[in-house]
Design a protein around this motif. Sequence first.
Motif, PDB file in Angstrom:
ATOM      1  N   ARG A   6       4.524   8.650   9.187  1.00 35.71           N
ATOM      2  CA  ARG A   6       3.817   7.556   8.519  1.00 35.71           C
ATOM      3  C   ARG A   6       4.261   6.200   9.046  1.00 35.71           C
TER       4      ARG A   6
ATOM      5  N   GLY B 181      -4.456   9.199   0.521  1.00 31.54           N
ATOM      6  CA  GLY B 181      -3.632   9.902  -0.452  1.00 31.54           C
ATOM      7  C   GLY B 181      -3.533  11.405  -0.263  1.00 31.54           C
TER       8      GLY B 181
ATOM      9  N   ASP C 134      -3.662  10.419   5.265  1.00 31.88           N
ATOM     10  CA  ASP C 134      -2.549   9.862   4.506  1.00 31.88           C
ATOM     11  C   ASP C 134      -3.002   8.610   3.758  1.00 31.88           C
ATOM     12  N   SER C 135      -3.811   7.786   4.413  1.00 32.46           N
ATOM     13  CA  SER C 135      -4.210   6.516   3.803  1.00 32.46           C
ATOM     14  C   SER C 135      -5.108   6.708   2.589  1.00 32.46           C
TER      15      SER C 135
ATOM     16  N   ILE D 179       2.961   2.327   2.227  1.00 34.57           N
ATOM     17  CA  ILE D 179       3.256   2.928   3.529  1.00 34.57           C
ATOM     18  C   ILE D 179       4.732   2.697   3.860  1.00 34.57           C
ATOM     19  N   HIS D 180       5.215   1.502   3.537  1.00 31.85           N
ATOM     20  CA  HIS D 180       6.646   1.217   3.690  1.00 31.85           C
ATOM     21  C   HIS D 180       7.242   0.905   2.330  1.00 31.85           C
TER      22      HIS D 180
ATOM     23  N   ILE E 132      -3.665   3.863  -4.260  1.00 31.45           N
ATOM     24  CA  ILE E 132      -5.077   4.084  -4.567  1.00 31.45           C
ATOM     25  C   ILE E 132      -5.263   4.279  -6.064  1.00 31.45           C
TER      26      ILE E 132
ATOM     27  N   TYR F 205       0.815  -1.221   0.000  1.00 30.24           N
ATOM     28  CA  TYR F 205       0.000   0.000   0.000  1.00 30.24           C
ATOM     29  C   TYR F 205       0.850   1.274   0.000  1.00 30.24           C
TER      30      TYR F 205
ATOM     31  N   SER G 176       3.650   5.700  -2.334  1.00 26.35           N
ATOM     32  CA  SER G 176       2.802   6.292  -1.303  1.00 26.35           C
ATOM     33  C   SER G 176       1.411   5.678  -1.380  1.00 26.35           C
ATOM     34  N   PRO G 177       0.613   5.834  -0.335  1.00 29.64           N
ATOM     35  CA  PRO G 177      -0.771   5.356  -0.402  1.00 29.64           C
ATOM     36  C   PRO G 177      -1.524   5.983  -1.572  1.00 29.64           C
ATOM     37  N   ALA G 178      -1.225   7.251  -1.864  1.00 27.47           N
ATOM     38  CA  ALA G 178      -1.923   7.893  -2.974  1.00 27.47           C
ATOM     39  C   ALA G 178      -1.669   7.124  -4.270  1.00 27.47           C
TER      40      ALA G 178
END
Lengths: 534, 310
Positions: free
Chosen positions: B308, B188, B185-186, A62-63, A86, A60, A81-83
Amino acid sequence: MAGTPEVASAGPLLEMRGITKRFPGVLANDNVDFDVRPGEVHALFGENGAGKSTLMHVLYGIHQPDRGTIALGGRPVRIPSPAAAIAMGIGMVHQHFMLVPTLTVAENVSLGLKSSRGPLKDLSRVAARVEELSESYGLRVHPSAKVWQLSVGERQRVEIIKALYRESRLLVLDEPTAVLTPGEVDELFAALRKMASEGCGLVFISHKIREVLGLSDRVTVLRAGRRVATVQAGEVSGEQLAEMMVGRHINREDLTASAVPGRARLSVKGLVVRGDRGTEAVRGVSLEVRAGEIVGIAGVSGNGQRELEEAIAGLRPPAQGSVLVDGAELAGRPSGAVRRAGLGYVPEERMRHGVVGEFSVAENLMLASSNDPALLRRPGFLRRRAVRARARELVAAFDVRTPSLATPVRNLSGGNIQKLIVARELAAQPKVFLVAQPTRGIDVTAARYIHERLRAEAAKGTAVLIVSEDLDEVMTVSTRVLVMYEGRVIGEADPRHTTREAIGLMMAGVVAAGAEPARGPGRELEAAADAEVV
Amino acid sequence: MSQFFTYAVITATIASAVQYAAPFLLAALGETVGQRSGVLNLGVDGIMLLSAFSCYFVALRTGSDLLGVVVGMLTGAVLGLLTAFMSVTLRAQQGISGIGVYILGLGLSDLLFVRFVGTPLPVSSLPNVSVPGLSRLPALGPMFFQQNWLVYIAFLLVPAVAFFLYRTTYGTRVLAVGENPAAADSVGISVTRTRYATVVFGCTMAGLAGSTLLLLDGIFQENLTQSAGFIAVALVYFGAWRPFGVMTGSLLYGVVTAVVLQWKSLGIIPTSAADLAATAPAVITVLALVVLAGRFKQPSSLGKAYVRGA
Ligand SMILES: Nc1ncnc2c1ncn2[C@@H]1O[C@H](COP(=O)(O)OP(=O)(O)OP(=O)(O)O)[C@@H](O)[C@H]1O
Ligand SMILES: [Mg+2]
């Protein structure tokens, strides 16, 4: 499995190869391969700290992995990144909810997305779509409700709708059922199966073997950061899975009834307790726990269990009623007095109320006994050596896995923190032992260990009272089950002679004629045992 | 004693109350937006001081109020970048770094004044602008619609900030970052970018507030703000992080200030008690804060840096 059509020849939706992720001092993922096909539910299974969440956090964005590659639909990708995740159609329902409590459901669902009205919010359009999704997947939510007003089950539905709204092709669910009631789990699974049948790929993480085998098509087992095996869910037993997880043979948890109960050690009479909003959360509860008994309080969260528990532990003064420990009145006394009277307490929110995260293992272990003369040189001055010796003993006796006694507790896994708190509380040799959610979020072996300790404690003559939303747990460890509903105890049952369904109904407020149905063929009980132990 | 309650006295008092409220309102609105995203900025007063000086310097040299205000706001924006860099990027303890900025502003503004100006010369003070039509309303006209342009800006910003926070997607993002940065953050939303934006906005407002104070006084002096920036931070709590609440607090503050000054000039308050009376607005604000404390919940992540995955 589970009514999901086989999408046979489809290539993998996701392919992770050789993922390695190191944190200071821990190899969280060690060369892990993992893939998901369209239309499949792929479960990740493993002990606390095995690296399940880490692997999914790498997916996802995050790491960032130290090594390894990720491909989506056959194309190699980098997920910074999560963005980015997505944008690639990956959705994630986190182990801890990722919702903004002060915003509405519709605002949460559309958070971070473009609006059809430019900079202005288009909540009516979002709400309409939410209603549509809610309808077609059977996930009931009110788009205009504020999230803080919702129950845990409803919040979970909002998380799923959030992923559906974003049209995720690949959805990761990290322990989505840990806080749900059996009914809510069924609803959730129905929605997930529908998503899978539409070609979505799902990753499902759970510590409950029953759920893993019931929902998934394939299971990947992780142990200490490594992939141990990937198997078809239809071709393994729960027992085999559990053995793969720990790497050795484990014994079935036995359900032998404990000794004949003795005299009442804890008695609660006519207890009325107000909740945070000033309304009566506990509305006249009377109960008794006798020496040698393990009484389990079952119920959907928010039916007064927390307030009851806090009132008994001296953390919340009751409005009315009495709490007796070995005949001594404790209602309204402060928690220190309650503790001295012989009550041991393991709270529900371990990190917040159970330990001081920044303190070391040794320091946390002596928190409850800082006045113990054996540990003091003079009043107020600790004997370092004695504290460490005591800590070493407890760590060994309760199998707390920690790199050292000086490690800050915040770095231990959930299961080990729980063992540490149980160790600390039992070291004070309580007369009554009150434990909230004894094994929430804790892996099968650690859970079993804690259950064993509870039984041993009861056998020594302690009165044990557990409060748990996990029905399987309540049915496995308790000698007697009480069901709470809207602030009252609405039923009592002998877990050996009652079905899960019967108790599940009581949890929903339906009292069967005669709260103890006659003994059935016992299939349900075995299922419960399977789920718990294997 | 009826002279204190004559029509003229009351309208004049209210009019000056509205004017006194303006700089507090500007600074507090900016701080509100920053705090809503989770950043506590205690450096407001220092930023107001430096901006007041740069506004003064430019207005003195060019003779243009407007240019002075623009440079004052730019000064605020630059200090906003510094504040955001410390609070967001370096994840410094926000209370401490804010005090650092305050001390920097306090010292530097005086140093620059002594070094580059020295003798206090006045700049032209702000002319009042009558709003066509509205200014001729009985009572309301003289109270609210014969003010200087900075006062109008301050009060127009109240609905603007409320609209931004509650009606736009960007506002929702700010609220989300302040309540649960991990959730933002999750999905985006960049927590860092959002906080930089709100902090720079907040500090630009502090710059505008400092410039306003300066132009109202017409002259720079050491510690010209007399802790107005700290009062502004208190007003954010007073207003429960809501723009209209903050406006109410600022007006209350303005009214008390105006009444005290009025009474002093009319001799109701003896000169011996003047200093004591001057503390009244602050004391009343603090008392109101104590009464209101805990009624409203502050943004959950206020003062906490975000990391994060931790
Ligand atoms: N941000 C982090 N920093 C340092 N160590 C971490 C971090 N996140 C996880 N770890 C460590 O990495 C290991 C794997 O953790 P992870 O959360 O992936 O386990 P898990 O399988 O999800 O466990 P659980 O079932 O308890 O959720 C653990 O030893 C954990 O302490
Ligand atoms: Mg996890």
